[in-house]
Design a protein around this motif. Structure first.
Motif, short mmCIF file in Angstrom:
data_model
loop_
_atom_site.label_atom_id
_atom_site.label_comp_id
_atom_site.label_asym_id
_atom_site.label_seq_id
_atom_site.Cartn_x
_atom_site.Cartn_y
_atom_site.Cartn_z
N TRP A 158 0.84 -1.20 0.00
CA TRP A 158 0.00 0.00 0.00
C TRP A 158 0.88 1.25 0.00
CZ3 TRP A 158 -0.53 4.30 3.03
CH2 TRP A 158 -1.70 5.04 2.92
N VAL A 159 0.50 2.22 -0.83
CA VAL A 159 1.23 3.49 -0.86
C VAL A 159 0.24 4.64 -0.79
CG1 VAL A 159 3.22 2.62 -2.13
CG2 VAL A 159 1.25 3.52 -3.39
N ALA A 160 0.68 5.74 -0.19
CA ALA A 160 -0.14 6.93 -0.09
C ALA A 160 -0.10 7.70 -1.41
CB ALA A 160 0.37 7.81 1.05
N GLY A 161 -0.99 8.70 -1.51
CA GLY A 161 -0.99 9.58 -2.67
C GLY A 161 -2.18 9.38 -3.58
N TYR A 162 -2.29 10.24 -4.56
CA TYR A 162 -3.38 10.21 -5.52
C TYR A 162 -3.13 9.15 -6.58
CZ TYR A 162 -6.11 11.74 -9.60
OH TYR A 162 -6.95 11.79 -10.69
N LYS A 163 -4.17 8.36 -6.90
CA LYS A 163 -4.05 7.34 -7.95
C LYS A 163 -5.30 7.36 -8.82
CE LYS A 163 -3.27 2.43 -8.87
NZ LYS A 163 -2.16 2.69 -9.81
N PRO A 164 -5.17 7.66 -10.11
CA PRO A 164 -6.32 7.61 -11.01
C PRO A 164 -6.62 6.17 -11.44
CG PRO A 164 -4.39 8.30 -12.22
CD PRO A 164 -3.95 8.16 -10.79
N PHE A 165 -7.88 5.86 -11.54
CA PHE A 165 -8.31 4.55 -12.05
C PHE A 165 -8.93 4.76 -13.43
CE2 PHE A 165 -7.30 3.47 -7.86
CZ PHE A 165 -7.25 2.09 -7.73
N GLY A 166 -10.20 4.65 -13.57
CA GLY A 166 -10.83 4.90 -14.87
C GLY A 166 -10.55 3.82 -15.89
N LEU A 167 -10.75 4.17 -17.17
CA LEU A 167 -10.66 3.20 -18.26
C LEU A 167 -9.28 2.57 -18.37
CD1 LEU A 167 -12.67 5.19 -20.95
CD2 LEU A 167 -13.41 3.08 -19.81
N ALA A 168 -8.24 3.32 -18.00
CA ALA A 168 -6.88 2.81 -18.13
C ALA A 168 -6.61 1.61 -17.23
CB ALA A 168 -5.88 3.92 -17.82
N MET A 169 -7.41 1.44 -16.18
CA MET A 169 -7.21 0.33 -15.24
C MET A 169 -7.96 -0.93 -15.65
SD MET A 169 -5.09 0.97 -12.73
CE MET A 169 -5.56 0.01 -11.28
N GLY A 170 -8.66 -0.92 -16.77
CA GLY A 170 -9.33 -2.12 -17.25
C GLY A 170 -10.81 -2.17 -16.93
N ALA A 171 -11.46 -3.22 -17.44
CA ALA A 171 -12.91 -3.32 -17.38
C ALA A 171 -13.46 -3.41 -15.96
CB ALA A 171 -13.38 -4.52 -18.19
N GLU A 172 -12.71 -3.97 -15.02
CA GLU A 172 -13.19 -4.02 -13.64
C GLU A 172 -13.27 -2.63 -13.02
OE1 GLU A 172 -12.17 -7.83 -11.19
OE2 GLU A 172 -10.34 -7.13 -12.15
N ALA A 173 -12.43 -1.73 -13.49
CA ALA A 173 -12.41 -0.38 -12.95
C ALA A 173 -13.38 0.54 -13.67
CB ALA A 173 -11.00 0.20 -13.04
N SER A 174 -13.58 0.35 -14.97
CA SER A 174 -14.44 1.25 -15.73
C SER A 174 -14.81 0.60 -17.06
CB SER A 174 -13.72 2.58 -15.98
OG SER A 174 -14.58 3.52 -16.55
N ASP A 175 -16.12 0.57 -17.36
CA ASP A 175 -16.58 -0.08 -18.59
C ASP A 175 -18.04 0.28 -18.81
OD1 ASP A 175 -16.41 -1.64 -20.85
OD2 ASP A 175 -16.34 -3.56 -19.80
N ILE A 176 -18.57 -0.11 -19.95
CA ILE A 176 -20.00 0.06 -20.24
C ILE A 176 -20.57 -1.31 -20.59
CG2 ILE A 176 -19.63 0.57 -22.69
CD1 ILE A 176 -22.24 2.42 -20.62
N ALA A 177 -21.75 -1.61 -20.06
CA ALA A 177 -22.44 -2.85 -20.38
C ALA A 177 -23.80 -2.50 -20.97
CB ALA A 177 -22.62 -3.70 -19.12
#
Length: 323
Positions: free
Chosen positions: A275-294
Motif C-alpha cells: 500500500w502506498v499513499a498519494g493520488y491514484k487515477p483509475f478509470g478506463l486505463a485500469m481495465g474493465a473491472e475499474a471502468s466499462d460500459i455494459a
C-alpha cells in the motif's frame, strides 16, 4: 453524534465477520474500518463498495477483520472516522464526500493508513491514498450509449451534490451524447442531496416532460425517485457502478465504475504490504473491472462504436474533464 444504531450496526457487522467461518480472526489479521456514508443497498456507489468489501472478506477470510459504519450524516463523519481509526490499522472512506473529514482525522492518526474511494487531487498526506474513479470518462461513454438508444432525441442527467466531480460527469454525459448526435437535447439537473428520493423524482419528471426518454445519474438512494418517475412514464435509465443486466427491464445499460474494485484494491495492497499513499487515477486505463460500459441488448455495431470511443479516451484522442 453518530447514532447508537449505526455504531451498534458497525460492531455487529464486525462481530459477524469474527465469528463466521470466513472471518475467524487470525492473530495477525489486518484490521479494516470502512465508512459507507449512505445505504449499502442503494443500487449504486454505496452498494458497489459494500460488494467489494464482502468480496475481499471472502477472498481473505481470517487474514482480515472488518468494522463497518454506514448511513450517517455529513456532520457525523469525523466522529465515525475517529472511532474507526481508534481500532483499526486501515480506514476506508467511501465517496469523495468523505475526503475532507478523512484528511482532517488522518492527521491525528499518522500511523493509520487511510484510503478514499472516490478521492481526487489534493490528497498529499503521507498516510492517505486517494483513488479517483474518473467518473467523467465513463459518463461520456454512457452519454454516447444514451444517444444511440434514445427514440426522442432527448436525454437527461440528475446529479446529487453540485460538486466538481459530479458536475464534470454530467457535462461529459452530455458531451458523449452530442458526440453521437450533435442535435440531441440534453437536460441536466442537481438535487443537492444524493439520497433525496422526492427531489430526484421531481427532476426526472421535469426532464421527461421535456422529452427525455433515457436518463443517467450520480445518486445514491435518490435513484429510487428516478426509478419511480421512469416506471410511471415508460422511460429508461442507464444504471451506474455495477452490471446488473437481465435483472430489470427499466435498465437497458449500465456504466461500470469500479467502486467495489477500489475497495478490494486497497485491501489487496494492505494485505500484500504494498500500500502506498498519494493520488491514484483509475478509470478506463485500469481495465474493465475499474471502468466499462455494459449494454444489455445492443443493436448491431453499437458495442464496436462504444469500444472505439473508450479507446479514443484512453489514447487522449477524446479529451474529457477530470472527475
Amino acid at each position: 453524534m453518530v447514532s447508537r444504531r449505526n455504531i451498534i450496526q458497525g460492531i455487529a457487522f464486525s462481530a459477524f465477520l469474527m465469528t463466521s467461518p470466513l472471518g475467524a480472526l487470525a492473530q495477525e489479521a489486518l484490521t479494516v474500518g470502512i465508512l459507507i456514508p449512505g445505504s449499502k443497498s442503494d443500487k449504486g456507489w454505496m452498494e458497489s463498495s459494500y460488494n467489494g468489501l464482502v468480496a475481499a472478506q471472502e477472498k481473505y477470510g481470517d487474514k482480515i477483520k472488518v468494522q463497518m459504519i454506514e448511513n450517517i450524516s455529513y456532520g457525523d463523519m469525523e466522529q465515525a472516522l475517529t472511532q474507526l481509526a481508534s481500532g483499526n490499522s486501515m480506514v476506508i472512506g467511501v465517496g469523495g464526500q468523505t475526503q475532507a473529514a478523512v484528511l482532517k482525522i488522518a492527521q491525528r492518526f499518522p500511523d493509520i493508513k487511510f484510503s478514499i474511494v472516490g478521492g481526487n487531487a489534493g490528497v498529499e498526506l503521507p498516510n492517505v491514498a486517494g483513488y479517483d474513479v474518473k467518473q467523467a470518462e465513463i459518463a461520456f461513454v454512457a452519454g454516447a450509449a444514451a444517444a444511440m438508444m434514445s427514440k426522442t432525441g432527448t436525454v437527461s442527467y440528475v446529479g446529487g451534490m453540485e460538486i466538481p466531480s459530479i458536475v464534470n460527469a454530467g457535462k461529459e454525459f452530455g458531451n458523449g451524447a452530442k458526440y453521437i448526435n450533435p442535435e440531441i437535447k440534453y437536460i441536466e439537473s442537481y438535487t443537492g442531496d444524493f439520497d433525496d428520493v422526492a427531489k430526484s423524482k421531481e427532476a426526472t419528471l421535469a426532464a421527461i416532460a421535456q422529452g427525455a426518454d433515457i436518463h443517467y445519474h450520480i445518486l445514491n438512494l435518490g435513484l429510487r425517485g428516478m426509478e419511480q418517475a421512469a416506471t410511471e412514464k415508460g422511460t429508461h435509465i442507464i444504471g451506474s457502478y455495477t452490471n446488473y443486466c437481465g435483472t430489470d427491464p427499466l435498465y437497458p445499460a449500465y456504466s461500470i465504475t469500479g467502486v467495489g474494485y477500489q475497495v478490494g484494491y486497497t485491501i489487496d495492497q494492505a494485505v500484500a504490504e504494498t500500500w502506498v499513499a498519494g493520488y491514484k487515477p483509475f478509470g478506463l486505463a485500469m481495465g474493465a473491472e475499474a471502468s466499462d460500459i455494459a449494454v444489455c441488448d445492443p443493436a448491431p455495431g453499437m458495442m464496436e462504436k462504444l469500444d472505439a470511443i473508450m479507446d479514443d479516451i484512453k489514447s487522449g484522442k477524446i479529451s474529457v474533464l477530470e472527475g
